[in-house]
Each structure stands twice: as structure tokens, then as C-alpha cells.
Design a protein around this motif. Sequence first.
Motif, PDB file in Angstrom:
ATOM      1  N   SER A 169      -8.782  -2.055  -4.097  1.00 60.11           N
ATOM      2  CA  SER A 169      -9.010  -3.202  -3.203  1.00 60.11           C
ATOM      3  C   SER A 169      -9.503  -2.717  -1.844  1.00 60.11           C
ATOM      4  O   SER A 169     -10.441  -3.280  -1.282  1.00 60.11           O
ATOM      5  CB  SER A 169      -7.732  -3.997  -3.001  1.00 60.11           C
ATOM      6  OG  SER A 169      -7.255  -4.483  -4.223  1.00 60.11           O
ATOM      7  N   SER A 170      -8.901  -1.655  -1.322  1.00 59.49           N
ATOM      8  CA  SER A 170      -9.319  -1.144  -0.024  1.00 59.49           C
ATOM      9  C   SER A 170     -10.694  -0.494  -0.103  1.00 59.49           C
ATOM     10  O   SER A 170     -11.466  -0.517   0.842  1.00 59.49           O
ATOM     11  CB  SER A 170      -8.300  -0.153   0.533  1.00 59.49           C
ATOM     12  OG  SER A 170      -8.205   0.977  -0.318  1.00 59.49           O
ATOM     13  N   LEU A 171     -11.041   0.076  -1.247  1.00 64.55           N
ATOM     14  CA  LEU A 171     -12.344   0.703  -1.450  1.00 64.55           C
ATOM     15  C   LEU A 171     -13.446  -0.343  -1.475  1.00 64.55           C
ATOM     16  O   LEU A 171     -14.536  -0.118  -0.952  1.00 64.55           O
ATOM     17  CB  LEU A 171     -12.345   1.498  -2.760  1.00 64.55           C
ATOM     18  CG  LEU A 171     -13.528   2.401  -3.034  1.00 64.55           C
ATOM     19  CD1 LEU A 171     -13.586   3.506  -1.982  1.00 64.55           C
ATOM     20  CD2 LEU A 171     -13.390   3.011  -4.406  1.00 64.55           C
ATOM     21  N   ASN A 172     -13.189  -1.521  -2.042  1.00 65.65           N
ATOM     22  CA  ASN A 172     -14.193  -2.576  -2.156  1.00 65.65           C
ATOM     23  C   ASN A 172     -14.181  -3.558  -0.977  1.00 65.65           C
ATOM     24  O   ASN A 172     -15.007  -4.452  -0.936  1.00 65.65           O
ATOM     25  CB  ASN A 172     -14.003  -3.350  -3.459  1.00 65.65           C
ATOM     26  CG  ASN A 172     -14.466  -2.540  -4.653  1.00 65.65           C
ATOM     27  OD1 ASN A 172     -15.471  -1.864  -4.589  1.00 65.65           O
ATOM     28  ND2 ASN A 172     -13.702  -2.595  -5.723  1.00 65.65           N
ATOM     29  N   ALA A 173     -13.245  -3.387  -0.064  1.00 73.87           N
ATOM     30  CA  ALA A 173     -13.168  -4.300   1.081  1.00 73.87           C
ATOM     31  C   ALA A 173     -14.373  -4.102   1.990  1.00 73.87           C
ATOM     32  O   ALA A 173     -14.878  -2.991   2.143  1.00 73.87           O
ATOM     33  CB  ALA A 173     -11.880  -4.044   1.869  1.00 73.87           C
ATOM     34  N   PRO A 174     -14.859  -5.177   2.607  1.00 75.40           N
ATOM     35  CA  PRO A 174     -15.993  -5.042   3.522  1.00 75.40           C
ATOM     36  C   PRO A 174     -15.618  -4.169   4.715  1.00 75.40           C
ATOM     37  O   PRO A 174     -14.486  -4.194   5.182  1.00 75.40           O
ATOM     38  CB  PRO A 174     -16.309  -6.472   3.953  1.00 75.40           C
ATOM     39  CG  PRO A 174     -15.215  -7.326   3.448  1.00 75.40           C
ATOM     40  CD  PRO A 174     -14.398  -6.541   2.489  1.00 75.40           C
ATOM     41  N   ALA A 175     -16.577  -3.399   5.182  1.00 73.13           N
ATOM     42  CA  ALA A 175     -16.334  -2.518   6.314  1.00 73.13           C
ATOM     43  C   ALA A 175     -16.079  -3.339   7.573  1.00 73.13           C
ATOM     44  O   ALA A 175     -16.758  -4.335   7.835  1.00 73.13           O
ATOM     45  CB  ALA A 175     -17.513  -1.601   6.522  1.00 73.13           C
TER      46      ALA A 175
END
Length: 96
Positions: free
Chosen positions: A87-93
Amino acid sequence: MGDIGSFLPFILMFVVVYFFMIAPQMKRAKKEKKFAAELKKGDKIITKSGLHGKILEIGEKDKTCIIETMSGKVKFERSAISMELSSSLNAPAKTS
């Protein structure tokens, strides 16, 4: 009245265990199941064992997915994918 009073601590203990242990665990399991069901082709993921990759293919019948890593393709169970890390990897920057 005395009989109910002697069972009151046990009942109270069960209620406390339910609200602090069982209910949160059930909520987490439901959330993880929803996450596994919503995985789609192209998602960047991290498995629970620490393998990084991108989903190439999702098998609907056997609940597996083929993950592309830098060294090749690997077949994993959907349940082996870490919800928190993916989830944190795919979260928007975040922009500052």
C-alpha cells in the motif's frame, strides 16, 4: 443474585478480550482479504518474505499471481503479498 455475581468477572473478562483482541483481528483479516481481492495487473507489490516485484498476471481460479522481479517471474499466493508495504509502495508521492 449471588450466582450471577460470581460469573460477572468471567463475563467482564470475555468482553474485554473480545474488544481488545478478537474484534481488531477480525477487522484486520477482513481488510487484508479486501486488499488481496483488489489486486490488479501492474501493481507494484512486496511479499511478506520481502520480495519486490510487479504483478504480471492474476489467476482467478487458484488465487495466485505471477510476479515479475529483476531475476525473472515467480508464482505466489495472493495471501503472501504484504498489505502494509504494498500500500505504501503504490501510494501517490507527497509533494512538499
